[in-house]
Design an enzyme around this catalytic site. Structure first.
Site, mmCIF file in Angstrom:
data_model
loop_
_atom_site.group_PDB
_atom_site.id
_atom_site.type_symbol
_atom_site.label_atom_id
_atom_site.label_comp_id
_atom_site.label_asym_id
_atom_site.label_seq_id
_atom_site.Cartn_x
_atom_site.Cartn_y
_atom_site.Cartn_z
ATOM 1 N N CYS A 384 37.107 83.784 10.011
ATOM 2 C CA CYS A 384 36.592 85.068 9.564
ATOM 3 C C CYS A 384 35.427 85.121 8.664
ATOM 4 C CB CYS A 384 37.717 85.749 9.425
ATOM 5 S SG CYS A 384 37.571 87.732 9.766
ATOM 6 N N HIS A 510 41.152 85.152 13.823
ATOM 7 C CA HIS A 510 42.109 84.393 13.078
ATOM 8 C C HIS A 510 43.210 83.557 13.891
ATOM 9 C CE1 HIS A 510 41.577 86.693 9.134
ATOM 10 N NE2 HIS A 510 41.062 87.562 10.015
ATOM 11 N N GLU A 512 45.106 81.342 12.872
ATOM 12 C CA GLU A 512 46.268 80.952 12.373
ATOM 13 C C GLU A 512 47.517 81.981 12.628
ATOM 14 O OE1 GLU A 512 43.708 82.294 11.128
ATOM 15 O OE2 GLU A 512 44.169 83.795 9.464
HETATM 16 N N1 GLN Z 1 35.133 91.008 5.039
HETATM 17 C C1 GLN Z 1 34.864 90.646 6.355
HETATM 18 C C2 GLN Z 1 34.926 91.661 7.516
HETATM 19 O O1 GLN Z 1 35.399 92.519 7.160
HETATM 20 C C3 GLN Z 1 35.988 89.499 6.733
HETATM 21 C C4 GLN Z 1 37.188 89.913 7.193
HETATM 22 C C5 GLN Z 1 38.245 88.673 7.133
HETATM 23 O O2 GLN Z 1 38.098 87.513 6.509
HETATM 24 N N2 GLN Z 1 39.388 88.950 7.778
HETATM 25 O O3 GLN Z 1 34.307 91.642 8.352
#
Ligand code: GLN
Length: 537
Positions: A384, A510, A512
């Site tokens: 992410c 994600h 995970e």
């Molecule tokens: N802050 C980033 C976004 O909002 C990544 C979010 C995250 O890592 N879950 O896109």
């Protein structure tokens, strides 16, 4: 259509006793005896969901397929049971009040005074029974967050009291998890805090059927007898829960203590099928007997609190077992990294993972870590925000776009390689407004990820607001960073890979959240494998 029975789990004496793990372990044993089981968590705080909570408060926010931002215990439920949860599996006081207040505004209470009893408790009871009413489950386990005696838990305990009475003894049981502290000076285990906790529970009209006692030392028969006598619980329903080497040992420990059998007998359900734990124990065996050790760096800004990255840490346990290696996580604070100290701080790592996150604290340290992994050809996994930083690093240092950034950190960057999607521009509320839940992704032919997933279309869970800016796609791909996974409907970039690197993968989603004991996530498995190969060089 199944006739669902209910198990309620409350906690006493202190918080952090591991109600979630006990609930998940019981569920595992019941599932492996052939029952269909799900677990629900009721959280007594007023936030609508944990999505707006700082990870330092409650650890990681776990995301379900249907896009619910939930308590991290749901991660344990999924990892143990290997079945997905949903919004219905996690309810907070905020959500309960929100629906009651919405009904009041619509006039649905027909002029009545709206009160905690019966309106809030009715809403809690409704939420508890939602999963049961699907007809999919033999048993629903409901974990009540917080500790008995908290003001905030009172309506929940009252709802449990009413349901235990309405369902009757054969259809619902109450488990109370407590602590039996050991006083070193006296050389004794003490039952008094548990007696008090049970007394408090009984004052609310709930009499526990089963006591699960967390303890650092074995409970002798005398202690068990005393607890049974003072707490109104049968002696065979006093379950000892000794500290375990790993949370994944707890199902076996609960099996030895016959927790599942006691629950089933109380609910008059057959106990003839013994739990089939062969695959579970095969995992445990590999987890406990690694052939090698690898060092992986987890670069994040909440590293002091490991719970903030719970699912990532657990995914490494699953992937480590598959590869028969011990994955040593080096928790590295991105705030403390500088271009000068990166070589010494990241020295000796076999793999580098740049973690998810929000905001600009520690962001340059993450970019420095990506650069190091890229140049030194150390296996790199960006999740992410970690993927977004990989794109930024590449744009700055390979494309020469000096101030390339995400508009999250610099809204005025001349090169917004990561920016907001059109529909996010008008969003002002923070809660529940990100791109959430499972989205499809199409994997490119000849990509590393396709060879890892071994399929073309995958579905992974998201939780972010910002995206890869497709205006830069051609330029970035021409320089060797390839978008190997895209949303087939919107063309949003979900995965990037580096061409000339042994293992460099960034994912906008994600992975995970989907790794379980019996289904380790393929990307984690392959990353660990690559890190192992790096370590053996
Ligand atoms: N802050 C980033 C976004 O909002 C990544 C979010 C995250 O890592 N879950 O896109």
């Amino acid at each position: 259509m199944k006739k669902t029975k209910y198990v309620f789990v409350t906690g006493g004496v202190t918080s952090s006793l591991g109600k979630g793990i006990i609930a998940a372990s019981l569920a595992k044993l019941l599932q492996k005896r052939g029952y269909s089981v799900t677990i629900q968590k009721l959280d007594p705080y007023i936030n609508i969901d944990p999505g707006t909570l700082n990870p330092y408060e409650h650890g990681e926010c776990f995301v379900t397929d249907d896009g619910a931002e939930t308590d991290l215990d749901l991660g344990h439920y999924e990892r143990f049971l290997n079945i997905p949860t949903s919004q219905a599996n996690n309810v907070t006081t905020g959500r309960i009040y929100q629906s009651v207040i919405n009904k009041e505004r619509k006039g649905e209470f027909l002029g009545k005074t709206v009160q905690i009893i019966p309106h809030i408790t009715d809403e809690i009871k409704h939420r508890i029974q939602l999963l049961g009413k699907t007809g999919d489950y033999d048993i629903v386990i409901t974990e009540i967050g917080g500790t008995i005696g908290d003001i905030e838990s009172l309506p929940y305990v009252e709802a449990v009291r009413q349901l235990l009475w309405e369902f009757g003894h054969e259809n619902a049981v109450s488990i109370h998890l407590t602590l039996i502290p050991y006083l070193a000076a006296a050389g004794e285990l003490k039952t008094k805090p548990t007696q008090h906790s049970v007394k408090m529970l009984m004052q609310s009209g709930v009499s526990p059927d089963i006591l699960v006692c967390r303890t650092e030392h074995k409970l002798n028969d005398g202690i068990k007898r005393k607890l049974a006598l003072f707490c109104n619980v049968q002696e065979d329903a006093i379950i000892e829960s000794l500290d375990a080497e790993t949370i994944y040992d707890v199902p076996n420990l609960m099996l030895e203590e016959k927790l599942d059998e006691v629950v089933l007998k109380k609910m008059k359900l057959p106990v003839d099928n013994k739990p089939k734990l062969k695959d579970w124990n095969a995992f445990l065996n590999k987890h406990k007997n690694p052939k090698n050790t690898i060092e992986v760096g987890l670069i994040g800004k909440y590293v002091e609190l490991h719970d903030a990255y719970k699912s990532i840490a657990e995914s490494f346990i699953h992937a480590g077992a598959t590869n028969e290696v011990k994955v040593n996580i080096n928790w590295i604070h991105s705030d403390e990294l500088t271009p000068e100290n990166v070589p010494s701080k990241l020295k000796g790592l076999d793999g580098i993972l740049v973690a998810p996150g929000f905001g600009d604290r520690g962001i340059e340290g993450k970019i420095d870590a990506v650069k190091y992994a890229r140049e030194k050809k150390i296996p790199f996994f960006g999740i992410c925000l970690g993927m977004q930083m990989a794109v930024i690093e590449f744009s700055r240092n390979i494309l020469g776009l000096k101030d390339a950034f995400s508009t999250e950190m610099n809204p005025n960057t001349p090169h917004p390689v990561i920016n907001l999607m059109e529909e996010q521009n008008s969003v002002v509320d923070k809660g529940g407004t990100m791109r959430l839940g499972a989205w499809k992704c199409k994997l490119a032919d000849d990509s590393k990820v396709k060879s890892i997933y071994k399929k073309e279309i995958i579905e992974e869970r998201h939780r972010h607001r910002y995206e890869f800016n497709n205006t830069y796609l051609e330029q970035i791909e021409n320089a060797g960073m390839i978008a190997t996974g895209k949303n087939p409907d919107t063309n949003l970039v979900e995965i990037i890979e580096l061409k000339y690197h042994p293992w460099f993968v960034g994912v906008q989603y994600h992975p995970e959240y989907k790794s379980t004991v019996l289904n380790p996530h393929p990307l984690f498995v392959d990353f660990v494998k690559a890190a192992l190969e790096h370590s053996l060089k």
